[in-house]
Every structure is written in structure tokens, then in C-alpha cells.
Motif scaffolding. Sequence first.
Motif, PDB file in Angstrom:
ATOM      1  N   THR A  58       0.925  -1.260  -0.099  1.00  0.00           N
ATOM      2  CA  THR A  58      -0.152  -0.037  -0.036  1.00  0.00           C
ATOM      3  C   THR A  58       0.980   1.220  -0.067  1.00  0.00           C
ATOM      4  OG1 THR A  58      -0.162  -0.059   2.174  1.00  0.00           O
ATOM      5  CG2 THR A  58      -1.935  -0.985   1.417  1.00  0.00           C
ATOM      6  N   ASP A  59       0.197   2.406  -0.439  1.00  0.00           N
ATOM      7  CA  ASP A  59       1.123   3.586  -0.702  1.00  0.00           C
ATOM      8  C   ASP A  59       0.235   4.650   0.069  1.00  0.00           C
ATOM      9  OD1 ASP A  59      -0.774   4.332  -2.432  1.00  0.00           O
ATOM     10  OD2 ASP A  59       0.367   3.496  -4.000  1.00  0.00           O
ATOM     11  N   ALA A  60       0.901   6.047  -0.193  1.00  0.00           N
ATOM     12  CA  ALA A  60       0.338   6.995   0.555  1.00  0.00           C
ATOM     13  C   ALA A  60      -1.210   7.400   0.025  1.00  0.00           C
ATOM     14  CB  ALA A  60       0.832   8.435   0.367  1.00  0.00           C
ATOM     15  N   SER A  61      -1.688   6.794  -0.981  1.00  0.00           N
ATOM     16  CA  SER A  61      -2.943   7.216  -1.575  1.00  0.00           C
ATOM     17  C   SER A  61      -3.821   6.246  -0.807  1.00  0.00           C
ATOM     18  CB  SER A  61      -3.113   6.740  -3.179  1.00  0.00           C
ATOM     19  OG  SER A  61      -2.796   5.248  -3.264  1.00  0.00           O
ATOM     20  N   MET A  62      -3.660   5.585   0.248  1.00  0.00           N
ATOM     21  CA  MET A  62      -4.413   4.647   0.884  1.00  0.00           C
ATOM     22  C   MET A  62      -4.124   4.740   2.315  1.00  0.00           C
ATOM     23  SD  MET A  62      -4.368   0.896  -1.217  1.00  0.00           S
ATOM     24  CE  MET A  62      -4.583   0.796  -3.022  1.00  0.00           C
ATOM     25  N   LYS A  63      -5.522   4.947   2.947  1.00  0.00           N
ATOM     26  CA  LYS A  63      -5.887   5.190   4.222  1.00  0.00           C
ATOM     27  C   LYS A  63      -6.270   3.834   4.864  1.00  0.00           C
ATOM     28  CE  LYS A  63      -5.633   7.321   8.323  1.00  0.00           C
ATOM     29  NZ  LYS A  63      -4.236   7.919   8.948  1.00  0.00           N
ATOM     30  N   VAL A  64      -5.547   2.902   5.673  1.00  0.00           N
ATOM     31  CA  VAL A  64      -5.717   1.537   5.839  1.00  0.00           C
ATOM     32  C   VAL A  64      -6.137   1.356   7.351  1.00  0.00           C
ATOM     33  CG1 VAL A  64      -5.160  -0.809   5.659  1.00  0.00           C
ATOM     34  CG2 VAL A  64      -4.455   0.799   3.954  1.00  0.00           C
ATOM     35  N   GLY A  65      -7.241   0.826   7.684  1.00  0.00           N
ATOM     36  CA  GLY A  65      -7.591   0.547   8.999  1.00  0.00           C
ATOM     37  C   GLY A  65      -7.602  -0.949   9.073  1.00  0.00           C
ATOM     38  N   LEU A  66      -6.857  -2.023  10.257  1.00  0.00           N
ATOM     39  CA  LEU A  66      -7.127  -3.069  10.294  1.00  0.00           C
ATOM     40  C   LEU A  66      -7.858  -3.299  11.760  1.00  0.00           C
ATOM     41  CD1 LEU A  66      -6.198  -6.048   9.682  1.00  0.00           C
ATOM     42  CD2 LEU A  66      -4.019  -5.711  10.756  1.00  0.00           C
ATOM     43  N   ILE A  67      -8.800  -4.585  11.702  1.00  0.00           N
ATOM     44  CA  ILE A  67      -9.442  -4.958  12.910  1.00  0.00           C
ATOM     45  C   ILE A  67      -9.216  -6.266  12.823  1.00  0.00           C
ATOM     46  CG2 ILE A  67     -11.750  -4.896  13.831  1.00  0.00           C
ATOM     47  CD1 ILE A  67     -12.611  -2.459  12.422  1.00  0.00           C
ATOM     48  N   SER A  68      -9.214  -7.008  14.182  1.00  0.00           N
ATOM     49  CA  SER A  68      -8.942  -8.316  14.324  1.00  0.00           C
ATOM     50  C   SER A  68      -9.842  -8.586  15.438  1.00  0.00           C
ATOM     51  CB  SER A  68      -7.504  -8.685  14.641  1.00  0.00           C
ATOM     52  OG  SER A  68      -6.770  -8.370  13.600  1.00  0.00           O
ATOM     53  N   ASN A  69     -10.765  -9.736  15.427  1.00  0.00           N
ATOM     54  CA  ASN A  69     -11.467 -10.118  16.345  1.00  0.00           C
ATOM     55  C   ASN A  69     -12.522  -9.176  16.846  1.00  0.00           C
ATOM     56  OD1 ASN A  69     -10.412 -12.768  16.514  1.00  0.00           O
ATOM     57  ND2 ASN A  69      -8.501 -11.750  17.302  1.00  0.00           N
ATOM     58  N   GLU A 109     -10.766  12.094   3.639  1.00  0.00           N
ATOM     59  CA  GLU A 109      -9.731  11.256   3.100  1.00  0.00           C
ATOM     60  C   GLU A 109      -9.817  11.365   1.611  1.00  0.00           C
ATOM     61  OE1 GLU A 109      -6.991   9.956   4.673  1.00  0.00           O
ATOM     62  OE2 GLU A 109      -7.714  11.043   6.232  1.00  0.00           O
ATOM     63  N   TYR A 110     -11.083  11.518   1.042  1.00  0.00           N
ATOM     64  CA  TYR A 110     -11.520  11.533  -0.189  1.00  0.00           C
ATOM     65  C   TYR A 110     -11.157  12.846  -0.903  1.00  0.00           C
ATOM     66  CZ  TYR A 110     -14.206  11.711  -4.604  1.00  0.00           C
ATOM     67  OH  TYR A 110     -14.504  11.796  -6.039  1.00  0.00           O
ATOM     68  N   ALA A 111     -11.499  13.763   0.112  1.00  0.00           N
ATOM     69  CA  ALA A 111     -10.792  15.296  -0.443  1.00  0.00           C
ATOM     70  C   ALA A 111      -9.286  15.369  -0.463  1.00  0.00           C
ATOM     71  CB  ALA A 111     -11.538  16.181   0.488  1.00  0.00           C
ATOM     72  N   ALA A 112      -8.644  14.697   0.294  1.00  0.00           N
ATOM     73  CA  ALA A 112      -7.106  14.563   0.206  1.00  0.00           C
ATOM     74  C   ALA A 112      -6.747  13.695  -1.030  1.00  0.00           C
ATOM     75  CB  ALA A 112      -6.630  14.376   1.509  1.00  0.00           C
ATOM     76  N   ALA A 113      -7.714  12.905  -1.552  1.00  0.00           N
ATOM     77  CA  ALA A 113      -7.065  12.094  -2.545  1.00  0.00           C
ATOM     78  C   ALA A 113      -6.682  10.615  -2.074  1.00  0.00           C
ATOM     79  CB  ALA A 113      -6.105  12.551  -3.744  1.00  0.00           C
ATOM     80  N   ARG A 114      -7.319  10.365  -0.974  1.00  0.00           N
ATOM     81  CA  ARG A 114      -6.844   9.153  -0.289  1.00  0.00           C
ATOM     82  C   ARG A 114      -8.068   7.996  -0.329  1.00  0.00           C
ATOM     83  NH1 ARG A 114      -3.710  12.238   2.899  1.00  0.00           N
ATOM     84  NH2 ARG A 114      -5.461  12.591   4.361  1.00  0.00           N
ATOM     85  N   LEU A 115      -7.923   6.880  -0.818  1.00  0.00           N
ATOM     86  CA  LEU A 115      -8.957   5.718  -0.521  1.00  0.00           C
ATOM     87  C   LEU A 115      -8.852   5.063   0.963  1.00  0.00           C
ATOM     88  CD1 LEU A 115     -11.224   4.211  -1.854  1.00  0.00           C
ATOM     89  CD2 LEU A 115      -9.278   2.270  -2.511  1.00  0.00           C
ATOM     90  N   VAL A 116     -10.003   5.021   1.393  1.00  0.00           N
ATOM     91  CA  VAL A 116     -10.207   4.621   2.838  1.00  0.00           C
ATOM     92  C   VAL A 116     -10.444   2.873   2.689  1.00  0.00           C
ATOM     93  CG1 VAL A 116     -11.585   4.323   4.843  1.00  0.00           C
ATOM     94  CG2 VAL A 116     -11.085   6.761   3.876  1.00  0.00           C
ATOM     95  N   VAL A 117      -9.642   2.185   3.251  1.00  0.00           N
ATOM     96  CA  VAL A 117      -9.595   0.801   3.023  1.00  0.00           C
ATOM     97  C   VAL A 117      -9.541   0.076   4.395  1.00  0.00           C
ATOM     98  CG1 VAL A 117      -8.270  -1.410   2.318  1.00  0.00           C
ATOM     99  CG2 VAL A 117      -7.901   0.773   0.963  1.00  0.00           C
ATOM    100  N   LEU A 118     -10.841  -0.658   4.880  1.00  0.00           N
ATOM    101  CA  LEU A 118     -10.915  -1.258   6.146  1.00  0.00           C
ATOM    102  C   LEU A 118     -10.638  -2.848   5.867  1.00  0.00           C
ATOM    103  CD1 LEU A 118     -11.958  -1.336   8.868  1.00  0.00           C
ATOM    104  CD2 LEU A 118     -14.264  -1.361   8.179  1.00  0.00           C
TER     105      LEU A 118
END
Length: 284
Positions: A58-69, A109-118
Amino acid sequence: MRPFSILPDPSMMFWSERHKRAYAVLEYGLMTRAPLTVVTGEVGTGKTTLIQALLRQTDASMKVGLISNARGDRGDLLRWILNAFDVPTPPQADYVALFQTFQDFVLSEYAAARLVVLIIDEAQNLGAETLEELRMLTNINSGTDELLQMILLGQPELRDIITRPELRQFAQRVSATFHLNSFELETSRDYIRHRLVQAGGSGNEIDPAAAARIHAEAGGIPRLINKIADLALVYAAVGGARTVEAALIEELIADGLILTARKEEPVQDRLVLAARGDAKRTLP
């Protein structure tokens, strides 16, 4: 370096044909901005390791959040999600306020040209009602742009939940899905050899007969293969043996150090890729 640590380690990743296909599905989901991508498999088949490998790409164009359990009732899911993205929320906020906070975050995040990935690991724990709540969150997407992407990983029962009649709308949002089966014998042998070489060995420290016995006892599950092979190397070192043979695996079993693995019921191989429209194609 321990060749058979059970901790997810992308640097030790063994790219079996099944793992290559699963990773291709994950990449496809990101590349096409699919709203929902689902990868399932038995415990220990390498789903979390795949995600760790994906996160490295992943790169700066993505904002990634990770959830476990993740677990909980309505509203708890939104708190899990906001926490994954480090978005602060007041403890007393109700569901409407939490949803608005999340929507504002996605839009900013969209306005900052970043895709949110959960990414949600062990998603089978969410249950049908919470999965439907996730689907509702994809309504944040509008027009021609996808603002929010979700990747769900889970055990085989996740597929059973998704295919329930009451979740047909959820299933329709899933653009790509793949199931990771356990290894066949030859793949297990290649896997064991790969891990030994990656750790600096010759690959022959565990002979083919011992590898076959490990495969049978582990049911082809990579994590269980790691546990048995790790113990076998310890036993061999204590006994002064330079190579692990099948008799040593039998000794481990006789000493009660190995729990018999439950063999996975075969799941029909299926790789479904869907574009944003209704058209779908199925690959073998």
C-alpha cells in the motif's frame, strides 16, 4: 532464525498456487476499488500473512485500518472502525453521531485524494446483523467514485453466513471472493523445504518421509506444519541427529506433544471476479 515460527511473517511467505490466487484477488479488489472483497480459509492457512504482505504494497494514496476479532452490538462496530483509523470519538456518542463522524472522516480522506480501506480479520465473528451493518456503510460510496473499500478475512463459516438469504444484498456487493484450502502433500513438502532454506538451511534437514508424516498429522494446515516441524527440529538437535526422519515424528506423536489436526472438508475451488456492474465471470 527459526524456520517454523507460527507468527505471520511476510518475509517467509511461501507462494503456493492457492496463495498466489488469493493474493491476486486481494490485489484485484484494491485495483478496481471493489466495495467488498472476501477471502476465507481454515485457521492457520495463511490469511493473515497474506494481508501483511498486501499491507507492504500500500502507498500514501490509501488510508488503511485493520481490525482483528471485532465483536459487539450495533454501534460497537463503528467504534472498532473509528479506532482502527485513529479517529477520536466521545464515549457518550450515539449511533448517529458515530456514523456522521465516520462519514466525515471518509469524505475528508477522499478530499485529500486518499482511498479508505478497512480490513477485518476473523470476520466470521461479526455475525449476520453486523455484516449487514457493514453493507450499509458502503452506501457512503456515491456516484462514480468508491470512497470506502472493505476486505474481509475469515474462517469457512464466513462463507456460510454471507450466502444466507437474508444477506443476499451483502453478497451482491462482494466483487471478489476466494477460499484457501489446506496443502496437498507435494505442496507441504515444498513448503517445509522453502522455510528451511529461507532460514539459512539446505532444505534437507527434514527428509521427504518425515515431511509426509508431518503433512498427514497437520492435515496440510501451514500453521500446524510449523508447530510439528519446529518440535521435530528441537527433538533432532537434542538427540544429536542432523536430519529429521519419519521415526522422530512418530516419537513426537507417541510422547503426546502433537494434537491431531482435524482435516478440512474440501471446498470447491472457485474464484469469482465481478466488475461494478452485474456482469460476472468465474475462473477455475
